[in-house]
Motif scaffolding. Sequence first.
Motif, short mmCIF file in Angstrom:
data_model
loop_
_atom_site.label_atom_id
_atom_site.label_comp_id
_atom_site.label_asym_id
_atom_site.label_seq_id
_atom_site.Cartn_x
_atom_site.Cartn_y
_atom_site.Cartn_z
N PHE A 112 56.17 31.83 24.87
CA PHE A 112 56.54 32.30 26.18
C PHE A 112 56.30 33.95 26.20
O PHE A 112 56.52 34.43 25.31
N TRP A 113 55.87 34.18 27.35
CA TRP A 113 55.38 35.45 27.58
C TRP A 113 55.57 35.65 29.27
O TRP A 113 55.13 34.87 29.90
N PHE A 114 56.08 36.93 29.46
CA PHE A 114 56.15 37.00 30.84
C PHE A 114 55.04 37.64 31.76
O PHE A 114 54.51 38.77 31.32
N ASN A 115 54.40 36.83 32.61
CA ASN A 115 53.30 37.33 33.40
C ASN A 115 53.63 37.38 34.66
O ASN A 115 53.90 36.40 35.75
N PRO A 116 53.84 38.86 34.99
CA PRO A 116 54.36 39.26 36.59
C PRO A 116 53.62 38.73 37.47
O PRO A 116 54.24 38.46 38.73
N LEU A 117 52.28 38.71 37.59
CA LEU A 117 51.20 38.13 38.45
C LEU A 117 51.78 36.91 38.82
O LEU A 117 51.69 36.49 40.06
N GLU A 118 52.03 35.87 37.85
CA GLU A 118 52.62 34.48 38.16
C GLU A 118 53.59 34.25 38.44
O GLU A 118 53.90 33.63 39.29
N VAL A 119 54.59 35.15 37.93
CA VAL A 119 56.02 35.08 38.15
C VAL A 119 56.17 35.61 39.73
O VAL A 119 57.10 34.67 40.48
N SER A 145 40.59 39.99 51.19
CA SER A 145 39.27 40.69 50.43
C SER A 145 39.60 40.15 49.06
O SER A 145 38.55 40.49 48.17
N LEU A 146 40.59 39.82 48.54
CA LEU A 146 40.86 39.26 47.53
C LEU A 146 40.86 37.83 47.02
O LEU A 146 41.22 37.32 45.87
N ALA A 147 40.77 37.09 48.01
CA ALA A 147 40.82 35.75 48.09
C ALA A 147 39.74 34.91 47.11
O ALA A 147 39.80 34.00 46.38
N SER A 148 38.61 35.70 47.02
CA SER A 148 37.54 34.85 46.30
C SER A 148 37.46 35.82 44.81
O SER A 148 36.42 35.54 44.19
N GLU A 154 43.96 40.39 37.81
CA GLU A 154 44.76 41.49 36.89
C GLU A 154 44.07 42.76 36.80
O GLU A 154 44.57 43.86 36.98
N ASP A 155 42.61 42.67 36.50
CA ASP A 155 41.85 44.17 36.53
C ASP A 155 41.84 44.64 37.97
O ASP A 155 41.76 45.67 37.98
N GLN A 156 41.91 43.81 38.99
CA GLN A 156 41.83 44.47 40.33
C GLN A 156 43.06 45.27 40.89
O GLN A 156 43.01 46.18 41.49
#
Length: 370
Positions: A112-119, A145-148, A154-156
């Motif tokens: 397990f690792w905590f992925n904040p963007l997924e959580v 603007s970020l949908a695609s 993560e980089d964005q």
Amino acid sequence: MGKAGRAACIFTPLALSIASFVCIILINLGGFSKHSDTLNDLYFFEADFSNFTTSSSSSTELSLLLEAAKDSGDIADQYRINLWNYCTVNSTSDSTSNSSDVDWCSARKRNFWFNPLEVWNIESIINSTGTSAGADSNVLVALESLASNTTALEDQLLDKSARDALKTYKKVSAWLWSAYFASLWLLLGTVVFGCLAVFTRFFSFLTFITSILATVLVFGGSITASIMFPLLVKALKETFKDYNVDFTTNTHMLAVTWLATAFTLVATFFWLFSICCCSGKSDNIKANNQAAPSRAFPGFGRGNRGGADNEKFASGGRSGYAPVESPYAERHGAADDHVPLTQVAVPPYGHGEATEYGYTKSPYEPYRHN
């Protein structure tokens, strides 16, 4: 020393191995149940969103997405990251409840690792139609603007230090999980073999092998946790400082893992000692062997010369030993048979006794068994 001494010899390393085993169990059970305050207090780091705000002049895509996630209920007040999962804490107005009580824990899974963007459900918010509760026009523009661009999400959204810290955490978390899980079973084997080591040093050897392997894994896990999580917390805190989000490392968990390391390290030293010493054999055998010459071979003990048991100097003794008769005694009519079979020069310093044939009585005469 005997079995009692052997048991006393292995009691100390066995107790230390059990203590280390208990510590590793607690680490693995962190976040197992939301109803256990003890287990809920054993997490590696915490993310506190209770004071989250975007009232600053910042209008970055990250701030807009975090605000949307907060308004839609996808962000909890606190996150506690464990070895197997994470748990959330939400403030409550109920006076009977503690504001720090855990209200939900995620499913437990290995590596397990905590992925904040997924959580925080950021990707789903980006791919949505913008109808999330509380979403305003600015959020809609950011979402469109970020949908695609979900592959570069993560980089964005995150700066380089946070991205690098999360990538390192993702890679190392698999090793960390494996180290604590494998050491759990190795320490269990150490305890089982340690109980059997009372009977033989062979099990002490097996116990030493499992103990040293567990020590390497626990020590490696402790080093990894002590280095990785503070660096991760520092990077995330710097990234989210404009939103009043706080990240902290849990010193209780670090204390438990280093206690487990200390216990198993000292235990391994004592297990090695139990291989070399404390055989468990009785000292009666040694005592009998030391007393055997004077009892089993009369005449060779001190003070037995000339005694009833002196076989060498009293022919026809109990064991039937007597000097071998010399052929010189028969040929020359010697008065006794204490003449050696070979010619021996008269020893110096007056030792021995010369005869008319140029021989000497030797104090060491050949004997035969009747």
